[in-house]
Design a protein around this motif. Structure first.
Motif, PDB file in Angstrom:
ATOM      1  N   UNK A 223       0.748  -1.406   0.088  1.00 20.20           N
ATOM      2  CA  UNK A 223       0.194  -0.053   0.054  1.00 20.20           C
ATOM      3  C   UNK A 223       0.906   1.171   0.137  1.00 20.20           C
ATOM      4  N   UNK A 224       2.038   1.190   0.810  1.00 19.62           N
ATOM      5  CA  UNK A 224       2.795   2.335   0.817  1.00 19.62           C
ATOM      6  C   UNK A 224       3.428   2.699  -0.286  1.00 19.62           C
ATOM      7  N   UNK A 225       4.040   1.387  -1.135  1.00 13.18           N
ATOM      8  CA  UNK A 225       4.691   1.456  -2.408  1.00 13.18           C
ATOM      9  C   UNK A 225       3.698   2.227  -3.457  1.00 13.18           C
ATOM     10  N   UNK A 226       2.490   1.764  -3.387  1.00 16.38           N
ATOM     11  CA  UNK A 226       1.486   2.540  -4.325  1.00 16.38           C
ATOM     12  C   UNK A 226       1.409   3.998  -4.170  1.00 16.38           C
ATOM     13  N   UNK A 227       1.583   4.329  -2.846  1.00 13.95           N
ATOM     14  CA  UNK A 227       1.495   5.920  -2.441  1.00 13.95           C
ATOM     15  C   UNK A 227       2.833   6.410  -3.023  1.00 13.95           C
ATOM     16  N   UNK A 228       3.861   5.954  -3.031  1.00 13.97           N
ATOM     17  CA  UNK A 228       5.135   6.735  -3.419  1.00 13.97           C
ATOM     18  C   UNK A 228       5.278   6.466  -5.000  1.00 13.97           C
ATOM     19  N   UNK A 229       4.568   5.502  -5.535  1.00 10.20           N
ATOM     20  CA  UNK A 229       4.497   5.606  -7.114  1.00 10.20           C
ATOM     21  C   UNK A 229       3.514   6.611  -7.457  1.00 10.20           C
ATOM     22  N   UNK A 230       2.591   7.036  -6.770  1.00 16.57           N
ATOM     23  CA  UNK A 230       1.654   8.143  -7.048  1.00 16.57           C
ATOM     24  C   UNK A 230       2.637   9.413  -6.988  1.00 16.57           C
ATOM     25  N   UNK A 231       3.166   9.353  -5.922  1.00 12.07           N
ATOM     26  CA  UNK A 231       4.001  10.769  -5.452  1.00 12.07           C
ATOM     27  C   UNK A 231       5.176  10.896  -6.702  1.00 12.07           C
ATOM     28  N   UNK A 232       5.665   9.746  -7.110  1.00 13.07           N
ATOM     29  CA  UNK A 232       6.906   9.975  -7.947  1.00 13.07           C
ATOM     30  C   UNK A 232       6.197  10.716  -9.392  1.00 13.07           C
ATOM     31  N   UNK A 233       5.014  10.836  -9.721  1.00 16.06           N
ATOM     32  CA  UNK A 233       4.555  11.427 -10.688  1.00 16.06           C
ATOM     33  C   UNK A 233       4.451  12.873 -10.552  1.00 16.06           C
ATOM     34  N   UNK A 234       4.785  13.387  -9.247  1.00 17.82           N
ATOM     35  CA  UNK A 234       4.800  14.832  -9.136  1.00 17.82           C
ATOM     36  C   UNK A 234       6.371  15.393  -8.942  1.00 17.82           C
ATOM     37  N   UNK A 235       7.270  14.438  -8.527  1.00 17.39           N
ATOM     38  CA  UNK A 235       8.491  14.697  -8.073  1.00 17.39           C
ATOM     39  C   UNK A 235       9.641  13.586  -8.319  1.00 17.39           C
ATOM     40  N   UNK A 236      10.592  14.060  -8.880  1.00 18.18           N
ATOM     41  CA  UNK A 236      11.900  13.166  -9.173  1.00 18.18           C
ATOM     42  C   UNK A 236      12.759  12.981  -7.946  1.00 18.18           C
ATOM     43  N   UNK A 237      12.491  13.713  -6.930  1.00 21.93           N
ATOM     44  CA  UNK A 237      13.528  13.709  -5.651  1.00 21.93           C
ATOM     45  C   UNK A 237      12.613  13.356  -4.426  1.00 21.93           C
ATOM     46  N   UNK A 238      12.623  12.111  -4.051  1.00 20.89           N
ATOM     47  CA  UNK A 238      11.716  11.501  -3.140  1.00 20.89           C
ATOM     48  C   UNK A 238      12.632  10.890  -2.201  1.00 20.89           C
ATOM     49  N   UNK A 239      12.544  10.990  -0.869  1.00 22.33           N
ATOM     50  CA  UNK A 239      12.997  10.293   0.101  1.00 22.33           C
ATOM     51  C   UNK A 239      12.083   9.637   1.221  1.00 22.33           C
ATOM     52  N   UNK A 240      12.489   8.392   1.459  1.00 16.94           N
ATOM     53  CA  UNK A 240      11.534   7.520   2.313  1.00 16.94           C
ATOM     54  C   UNK A 240      12.322   7.242   3.502  1.00 16.94           C
ATOM     55  N   UNK A 241      11.958   7.413   4.977  1.00 14.37           N
ATOM     56  CA  UNK A 241      12.629   6.946   6.070  1.00 14.37           C
ATOM     57  C   UNK A 241      11.591   6.196   6.709  1.00 14.37           C
ATOM     58  N   UNK A 242      12.231   4.869   7.158  1.00 13.33           N
ATOM     59  CA  UNK A 242      11.451   4.273   8.131  1.00 13.33           C
ATOM     60  C   UNK A 242      11.810   4.345   9.537  1.00 13.33           C
ATOM     61  N   UNK A 243      10.928   4.802  10.314  1.00 14.82           N
ATOM     62  CA  UNK A 243      11.281   5.389  11.731  1.00 14.82           C
ATOM     63  C   UNK A 243      10.772   4.299  12.674  1.00 14.82           C
ATOM     64  N   UNK A 244      10.430   2.780  12.183  1.00 13.45           N
ATOM     65  CA  UNK A 244       9.570   1.893  13.226  1.00 13.45           C
ATOM     66  C   UNK A 244      10.848   0.908  13.655  1.00 13.45           C
ATOM     67  N   UNK A 245      11.773   1.619  14.374  1.00 10.40           N
ATOM     68  CA  UNK A 245      12.949   1.018  14.737  1.00 10.40           C
ATOM     69  C   UNK A 245      12.963   0.499  16.088  1.00 10.40           C
TER      70      UNK A 245
END
Length: 276
Positions: A223-245
């Motif tokens: 589900x989160x991958x699908x959101x990143x894929x949508x966001x990529x249509x609006x920006x080529x510079x995307x950073x994803x941080x996992x904070x569930x450590x």
């Protein structure tokens, strides 16, 4: 480009099997890290130079703003906010000059609600760091109320802030929604905290450990991958941080997410296996 990483570099036993992972070792797996040490104190210039010596040329840092800038702590002492901002930027200068800084992260506390004085403060924050990319994470859902969301988005765009796209617990009325709207196409920051409904509002010395103690399952990551894929249509510079450590899950989830997006991180540090 989509870059994926974790909060901190030390805590990821999954990567090395060791209690503490070095930044050099971490940078063999990820091209990005969020540094939260700067939340507690402005880092010394020598520390910043030391970090840069351990990472490849394309590695990126997200630096958390010191807590005095995000109202987690009252301003004390002789220095003004402007002077502290100058000190902070001076300490980060080698990182900025070499292109290693992705952005500053301004994470505001839950009591920072949507009202005039707080909107004015965000304007002041932009004035303190006029030329530096800033991502703003809000923890109070009044900013996302149906009657205010349009204005929130427009204000963030006007100020050049990237409003952090946040994944938080879903069953609580106090958390903010996962809003995939992009306020600054120059850079987008997604921050995944996990979905620990029970521990999210914990208080006391164990609060941090309980809040982010969560392991994403395959369906949630998809589900989160699908959101990143949508966001990529609006920006080529995307950073994803996992904070569930808190439970040691961030690094493994981050690598799983990398595979789901079919990414291949290039120009990383050599791993121990690569050395022989």
């Amino acid at each position: 480009m989509i870059a994926i990483g974790c909060t901190s570099f030390k805590e990821h036993t999954y990567l090395t099997g060791k209690k503490e992972t070095s930044l050099f070792e971490y940078a063999a797996s990820f091209p990005l890290v969020e540094m939260d040490t700067s939340f507690y104190a402005i880092p010394k210039l020598d520390y910043v130079k030391g970090w840069l010596n351990q990472v490849p040329a394309s590695f990126q840092f997200i630096m958390k703003l010191p807590k005095v800038f995000t109202m987690h702590e009252e301003l004390t002492g002789e220095n003004t906010l402007s002077e502290l901002a100058e000190q902070f930027l001076k300490s980060l200068r080698p990182m900025i000059d070499t292109g290693h800084l992705f952005c500053l992260l301004a994470q505001f506390p839950p009591f920072f609600d949507c009202k005039r004085e707080n909107v004015d403060y965000l304007r002041k924050l932009r004035q303190l760091f006029p030329a530096t990319p800033i991502a703003v994470e809000l923890r109070n859902n009044t900013w996302y109320d149906a009657g205010l969301l349009k204005q929130t988005r427009a204000f963030m765009k006007e100020q050049g802030f990237s409003l952090v796209i946040v994944d938080e617990p879903k069953k609580l009325t106090t958390t903010i929604p996962l809003d995939e709207y992009v306020t600054n196409p120059d850079f987008v920051f997604l921050r995944f905290h996990g979905r620990n409904d029970v521990g999210w509002n914990a208080t006391g010395p164990d609060a941090k450990r309980l809040r982010t103690n969560y392991r994403y399952n395959k369906e949630e990551l998809e589900n989160l991958r699908d959101i990143v894929t949508k966001v990529k249509k609006q920006s080529e510079n995307i950073s994803v941080i996992f904070n569930n450590n808190a439970g040691g899950d961030a690094a493994e989830n981050a690598l799983q997410f990398k595979d789901l997006l079919q990414l291949d991180f290039e120009n990383l540090n050599p791993s121990q296996l690569d050395l022989f």
